[in-house]
Design an enzyme around this catalytic site. Structure first.
Site, mmCIF file in Angstrom:
data_model
loop_
_atom_site.group_PDB
_atom_site.id
_atom_site.type_symbol
_atom_site.label_atom_id
_atom_site.label_comp_id
_atom_site.label_asym_id
_atom_site.label_seq_id
_atom_site.Cartn_x
_atom_site.Cartn_y
_atom_site.Cartn_z
ATOM 1 N N ARG A 1 40.177 50.161 51.372
ATOM 2 C CA ARG A 1 39.088 49.852 50.453
ATOM 3 C C ARG A 1 37.822 49.598 51.267
ATOM 4 O O ARG A 1 37.388 48.457 51.425
ATOM 5 C CB ARG A 1 39.416 48.582 49.647
ATOM 6 C CG ARG A 1 40.325 48.805 48.456
ATOM 7 C CD ARG A 1 39.640 49.690 47.424
ATOM 8 N NE ARG A 1 40.290 49.649 46.150
ATOM 9 C CZ ARG A 1 40.075 48.701 45.212
ATOM 10 N NH1 ARG A 1 39.218 47.742 45.424
ATOM 11 N NH2 ARG A 1 40.722 48.761 44.081
ATOM 12 N N ARG B 1 45.281 44.420 43.457
ATOM 13 C CA ARG B 1 43.864 44.646 43.127
ATOM 14 C C ARG B 1 43.165 43.324 42.769
ATOM 15 O O ARG B 1 43.819 42.309 42.553
ATOM 16 C CB ARG B 1 43.727 45.652 41.991
ATOM 17 C CG ARG B 1 44.274 45.169 40.672
ATOM 18 C CD ARG B 1 44.020 46.192 39.560
ATOM 19 N NE ARG B 1 44.607 45.726 38.327
ATOM 20 C CZ ARG B 1 45.890 45.912 37.993
ATOM 21 N NH1 ARG B 1 46.696 46.588 38.774
ATOM 22 N NH2 ARG B 1 46.370 45.410 36.864
ATOM 23 N N GLY B 2 41.862 43.377 42.686
ATOM 24 C CA GLY B 2 41.078 42.145 42.467
ATOM 25 C C GLY B 2 40.628 41.641 43.830
ATOM 26 O O GLY B 2 41.434 41.538 44.763
ATOM 27 N N ALA B 3 39.325 41.305 43.932
ATOM 28 C CA ALA B 3 38.749 40.962 45.240
ATOM 29 C C ALA B 3 39.547 39.878 45.964
ATOM 30 O O ALA B 3 39.816 39.985 47.162
ATOM 31 C CB ALA B 3 37.289 40.524 45.055
ATOM 32 N N GLY B 4 39.947 38.831 45.250
ATOM 33 C CA GLY B 4 40.656 37.730 45.872
ATOM 34 C C GLY B 4 42.062 38.131 46.306
ATOM 35 O O GLY B 4 42.504 37.844 47.421
ATOM 36 N N LYS C 1 32.648 36.570 49.076
ATOM 37 C CA LYS C 1 32.020 37.706 48.391
ATOM 38 C C LYS C 1 30.643 38.024 48.998
ATOM 39 O O LYS C 1 30.042 39.039 48.667
ATOM 40 C CB LYS C 1 31.825 37.393 46.899
ATOM 41 C CG LYS C 1 33.070 36.987 46.135
ATOM 42 C CD LYS C 1 33.919 38.148 45.762
ATOM 43 C CE LYS C 1 35.130 37.759 44.936
ATOM 44 N NZ LYS C 1 34.859 37.309 43.576
ATOM 45 N N CYS D 1 33.007 41.243 31.301
ATOM 46 C CA CYS D 1 34.179 41.676 32.038
ATOM 47 C C CYS D 1 35.209 40.548 32.119
ATOM 48 O O CYS D 1 35.343 39.767 31.173
ATOM 49 C CB CYS D 1 33.757 42.164 33.434
ATOM 50 S SG CYS D 1 34.985 43.249 34.216
ATOM 51 N N ASN E 1 28.025 43.670 40.798
ATOM 52 C CA ASN E 1 29.120 43.259 39.918
ATOM 53 C C ASN E 1 29.355 44.360 38.892
ATOM 54 O O ASN E 1 28.603 45.335 38.813
ATOM 55 C CB ASN E 1 28.762 41.928 39.226
ATOM 56 C CG ASN E 1 29.957 41.297 38.543
ATOM 57 O OD1 ASN E 1 31.051 41.291 39.100
ATOM 58 N ND2 ASN E 1 29.769 40.788 37.336
ATOM 59 N N LYS E 2 30.380 44.196 38.095
ATOM 60 C CA LYS E 2 30.795 45.145 37.071
ATOM 61 C C LYS E 2 29.599 45.820 36.371
ATOM 62 O O LYS E 2 28.660 45.116 35.966
ATOM 63 C CB LYS E 2 31.630 44.392 36.023
ATOM 64 C CG LYS E 2 32.141 45.233 34.853
ATOM 65 C CD LYS E 2 33.160 46.269 35.291
ATOM 66 C CE LYS E 2 33.319 47.378 34.254
ATOM 67 N NZ LYS E 2 34.038 46.957 33.074
ATOM 68 N N ASP F 1 31.142 40.915 42.685
ATOM 69 C CA ASP F 1 31.960 41.658 43.631
ATOM 70 C C ASP F 1 31.415 41.427 45.041
ATOM 71 O O ASP F 1 32.167 41.155 45.963
ATOM 72 C CB ASP F 1 31.924 43.152 43.300
ATOM 73 C CG ASP F 1 32.897 43.911 44.167
ATOM 74 O OD1 ASP F 1 34.113 43.822 43.898
ATOM 75 O OD2 ASP F 1 32.460 44.554 45.138
#
Lengths: 307, 307, 307, 307, 307, 307
Positions: free
Chosen positions: B59, B16-19, B230, B125, B204-205, B194
């Site tokens: 995703r 998980r995590g965009a990167g 992104k 975040c 974003n969050k 994001d």
């Protein structure tokens, strides 16, 4: 309960909520006066003054308590007779308690008229006055929907959601960070108040001011519900409303984060009058900028400061 | 791990995590290409295409994954030779992975120059890129203080506070409702992203957009840290970034509130470009309004829509 | 003048003004190249590099000088022949000087089209580019009036007023505090620029940003006139434009106030892009948000930062 | 129709609408080129140039016509052969006409993705591009409602309402003064454009800019739909878009008011980029601030101004 | 000094400052009354009225003087006895002088409560009331820092800096153009007032309104300190506060600029109530919007206009 | 005319306009009282009450009528004698009629002082009070110019233009959509009011609120002219001012658009107090936020709501 016991209960939060505290304080002074057996008018006055100070010390920043005790002791100084003074205190106290109970109902009646069928309302924390408005509108048959913020750290939003759901009002719960996301689908915001300052600023549960800003950005009316005893004569005298900061343990549990991290836990914040459409009080709907007017007319402001 | 296993791990949030997702996807295609034994160039292309689709399906709204796979397969169509195609995929994948790792460091270096000694920074975040900036400034000897929001419902702010405290950076934690209260003592806001849309809006969050609004109200620069992968070419094509809503159980536990109360749990929100001072990318500091520029130059946008 | 002498003259302010400095630096490198007698291409390159560094050290924050010297040495690295390198430097320098002289005229022509007969214009300080626009409009027969701010502490507004009066343009002088008072009767604001940052912010003479804010409040277009060599590639790399603070003696004379009073004398301030209608450059009228575009296209930005 | 006849028809408004004019102009030059019988390349060029000038003179402020004719004659100067030049003109004209027809469809497809089921949309005047977006969304099965302004003085809103009603889209008509009253119940605004300036300002039907302001006040996205040939390279060169003022008789009939009353009847107004969320073009969704980018990339801007 | 001499001294600026003028005027009428030897009550009234007119003519726009003389002559009309009238005038005058002296002290006490330790305060020009607030806070042991604007053309900021430095308060001086640059490091702004209008606008030293705008942009509270005799009953009657323009020689010396340059030298400007957090008066802290309230309650407004 | 006939005439719009209705209602009650022949005080009171109800029912949302009838019957309850009651009614009615006639003149006198020679004024619809201000300024010799909006659907702007032209005032007519286009050349806006709410919001002819927003954007003072009987005590009690929607036929003629198109035709809209500089009343110029003050002082608000 003796005055001392009432003071203790307020201090330990057994008695809480601006209205409850105010009425408990008023009744404590009344009970004390009724029970006073002495013959010396000056001693009576001194003891009343002492009781008042004790009660005030339990919550030094609560303007509702201050206003209540000012109201109860109004005219006491000039009294020259024990009977007369006792009657005055009792009458003042009964008047205050009765008016403060009626105030929430009246606010509900007055404030609900702004609501139309189909309106989607947002509220924050758990305000008796705001819920009185929402409930009144719903009982009038208006089809409304209410969105409630969680209101960390105590999460009073859950309590609010329960009360609304119990009454059958369609209710949605969101976290405090989701207010701007949801605002595009909100028609009106109703919140309560802890204190109304003489320049129209409203001190209320932490997060209130950012909800007001977000509502303002989206042209959504932001309406405050406040009994007149929430208005602060002390702010006329320049007093800055102190924002209480409470214990970090309300936010994180032991060990959740390193000890070197500082935690700030303010209870309230201040919403500038610019973001407030109107304040609903038991004496009518006003602009927040009429706060000074209300303080002078409803509470008196006694500018007897010594230079 | 086979491509199928990688897809599974992304779907189940093990990766998980965009990167992380983006790099895992890139490597999965590379491994598949390196392991391909067939002789038919068209079958090879078909299978690559199939693998790409499978990965994207895990995703569907993650633009970082989409950009990674677009980069890895760039030029594949025109390839006429299996060897050549395999080399292309490997080179593309290695290039993407390497650049994406460097990007966070570069953002740290570039973004930290805006910070001066004594600055009080707020972050939301747990953004690797934003923390890279803060860490870089601190390691450069700048005396800074950082305020972190709790970031309900997952409370990633606690993780951020831990990381900052571990590095010795003076850190304060607040609840999400206290942002406006604390903003008067903040000099700069740094957050991650994001997705960056072609009109400059930043997804974003949840909570990011209200922090941006609050910063804007107080003339505090609000700076976004975002690797170029992104940025979303799909938004050029008109695609609206979908805001995922997750399970209510992340907000309340079973039984805490009546079942009739609806819970909305959006993961992200959209911050309009008006409230963003600048975006720090690995190719430099830009205005959010240069997003279209970046998308065209760094990512290509291939407007091959059929009418 | 030798390169060393030019460096000295810039340092001591004998040569001043963003354009003058830039052209002097370009010519100094050209003269050095033309006078170089050596045979060793590597030594030639080293000495050129040394000369460049010396010149840059005279005004480390002047982006016009930096851009000029980058332009003059463009391509020098790849040169393998002394003759070729000399010709390159000369051609680059001549090109820069010629273009920078034309730029002010072109800005005058381009920018003046926005002005209509009867327009009341406000300008600040003493900007060649802004005056080129105003003069062009006046010579085109447009009946305009110009209001000039005093521009403390050096009072360059008096110089501007003189130049305008000399040309017969109706001119009014006001103190810097009277800008908001006069803004209700202004149609357009034209100012110059010291530096344009990659996010569109404009660094210019102290006071510029508050004039921009005041114009914005009254819906009066605020237009910046800036040659492309005022745009800063360094801001792409994250560099924060340093605001030089100069000597207190420019504000008060010895003995006018007690020594314990601190004096701050910033030369420039930063105007956010939000308050800027457009920037007039010699390559056309752009939004301030296109600054990154201009930097990439006109100046190159060479993101060769090491991580 | 001969080129002369086309010019006449544009001048007399028989041919009208930015797209229709542009295509008619392009075809007129094509027909002329195809019919040219001469043998002298220079005469051919001269006559083409003359035809272009004649066409441009019919609507000197229509940027769509200017862009069309620039596109059709692109490369003509360098041609050395009559056949080659004729083919070039024909190919350029066919290309322009085909792309301009596709553009409205593409804008419909791209722009409609922003619309969600349940959205309430407001539109002004009668824009083909905006209606393409609305129609696309409706045909995709999204349940939408559209509010249309009357759009005095010509009341094109009635035409728009007819077209929407014909397609079965729920439609409401309001007068132009009721926009702010209705905005609280609007989710998105879509309008067309006559011209897009290089600083991102949009010139469109009178009233557009106040709708944009009203939408901005209520945080309602305001989206412009514009083919790239509406973007004006001339604004890069500083040209101020002229706002045409038409005959008073469009507003009042003879005798309705005294002759001493002056009537102003502007056709367009300018909406600042600040109030525009995005522009939908056939090459994608952009920020209005990317207008300069689009002009350079899609149209070229040929800064060959003489100083 | 005779009434005639006082009038002369006010006219020639020997007596200056809103409070000084007001008290001098009050005392002049008192002295005249005390010295009056005649026997005819009507003549006495006429001469008092004449004296009042003479005094008012010295500074026709100074509301403090007008209010003072209205106060001194309050009730004079109804008086039927010389002794009684003389006593009335004396009592009124003594009361006004005494209250106006106390008012500055009271404002200091009331207004200083808003200041916290560590606050950085900005002030403009040289206001007794604002300095009373700052001094009170400092004497209460609050560690504050004050930034003072130069306040061209008279540079009263230097006087303010001297007074602050003399008291040991850390003080910084800036030019008027540097206000926005320094605002990011300011917590509170305190200024004085010349006149408060019935709609809440405050007329004060030129530059005040742009400081208020700049403070508002940065969410910095802007607080006005004003004795109630600065509030203008005349503005209730519609009178527009005239902004006096003074001699050009205050701005430039003979020969500094060509004679054809016009110089405008306004003394005051008007700050709209929107930018004012509150007004500190000797009767408490109010919103600027309560100005009408104050005028009615403290000054009376006598709406005896003839139609 | 009998009371019944007056009621009929109001209902059928033979009598119209807030002031006319109010005076007609007051006179009807007066005539009824004067004609009353009975001997029974209670019956008299009942019949008066009945007449009042009948009149109120003709225009239930017209606050001017409500205020008029409240004024006329003030004190009636306590009356114990027929003669006395008759005299009271007559005196109250005469007082109201006389004051309401004077009010428009007084507003003209008071409000015109804000206007200076050369001012360009914009007005909307056809307000007697606003025109009284404009006319007063013009008769005082001030050279003014007035721009009038058409004010669809009834186009009362034409009537206003006629009246201004008849008086020789230079007048320009524009359509309602051109307000923002013309605002850059406007110095002041004057409009009337239908109702003033207790929070300062002004209900007036549809379009008023967007003109106020446009004026606010351009820092142009927006001034409301309103007799005190336009202020609504009912809004103190929470009543939301209902916005009447009238017949579609006022906007389109039969057959102009398909029947499926819905038409909304609101008569009024609400302008928030934030956009209003001041309200000119016959008792002086106030901030809109003083509305509650005026209601209490001038009208009384009698909060005798039952809970």
């Amino acid at each position: 309960m003796s005055l001392r016991e009432v003071a203790h209960s307020i201090r330990t939060m057994e008695i809480r909520g601006a209205g409850e505290i105010a009425r408990a304080g008023a009744n404590a002074l009344k009970d004390f006066a009724q029970g006073y057996k002495g013959k010396d008018i000056d001693r009576f006055k001194n003891q009343l003054e002492g009781g008042k100070k004790l009660l005030l010390s339990t919550r030094p920043t609560a303007i509702s308590l201050w206003n209540a005790l000012q109201t109860v002791t109004k005219g006491a100084k000039d009294s020259k007779d024990i009977e007369e003074l006792r009657d005055l205190i009792v009458a003042n106290a009964d008047g205050f308690v009765s008016r403060s109970k009626d105030a929430v109902k009246m606010i509900g009646k007055v404030g609900s008229q702004r609501i139309k069928g189909g309106d989607r309302i947002l509220t924050h924390c758990n305000s008796k006055a705001a819920l009185s408005v929402i409930g009144h509108a719903f009982r009038d048959g208006k089809k409304i929907e209410v969105t409630v913020t969680e209101s960390r750290p105590w999460r009073q939003g859950l309590q609010t959601a329960k009360e609304l759901a119990r009454d059958g009002i369609p209710t949605t719960l969101i976290i405090d960070s989701a207010v701007r996301w949801v605002m595009k689908d909100i028609d009106l915001v109703y919140v309560g108040a802890d204190t109304v300052a003489s320049n129209g600023a409203v001190i209320n549960k932490i997060g209130t001011s950012q909800i007001a800003l977000i509502a303002h950005e989206a042209r959504v009316p932001f309406i405050v519900c406040a009994e007149t005893f929430k208005f602060s004569p002390k702010t006329v005298h320049g007093e800055l409303v102190q924002i209480e900061e409470r214990d970090p343990s309300e936010i994180v549990k032991e060990g959740e984060i390193p000890k070197s991290v500082r935690i700030r836990n303010p209870v309230f914040d201040a919403t500038p009058a610019d973001y407030i459409d109107s304040i609903v009080t038991e004496v009518g709907v006003i602009s927040p900028y009429a706060a000074y007017d209300i303080i002078v007319k409803e509470l008196g402001q006694e500018m007897d400061l010594e230079i």
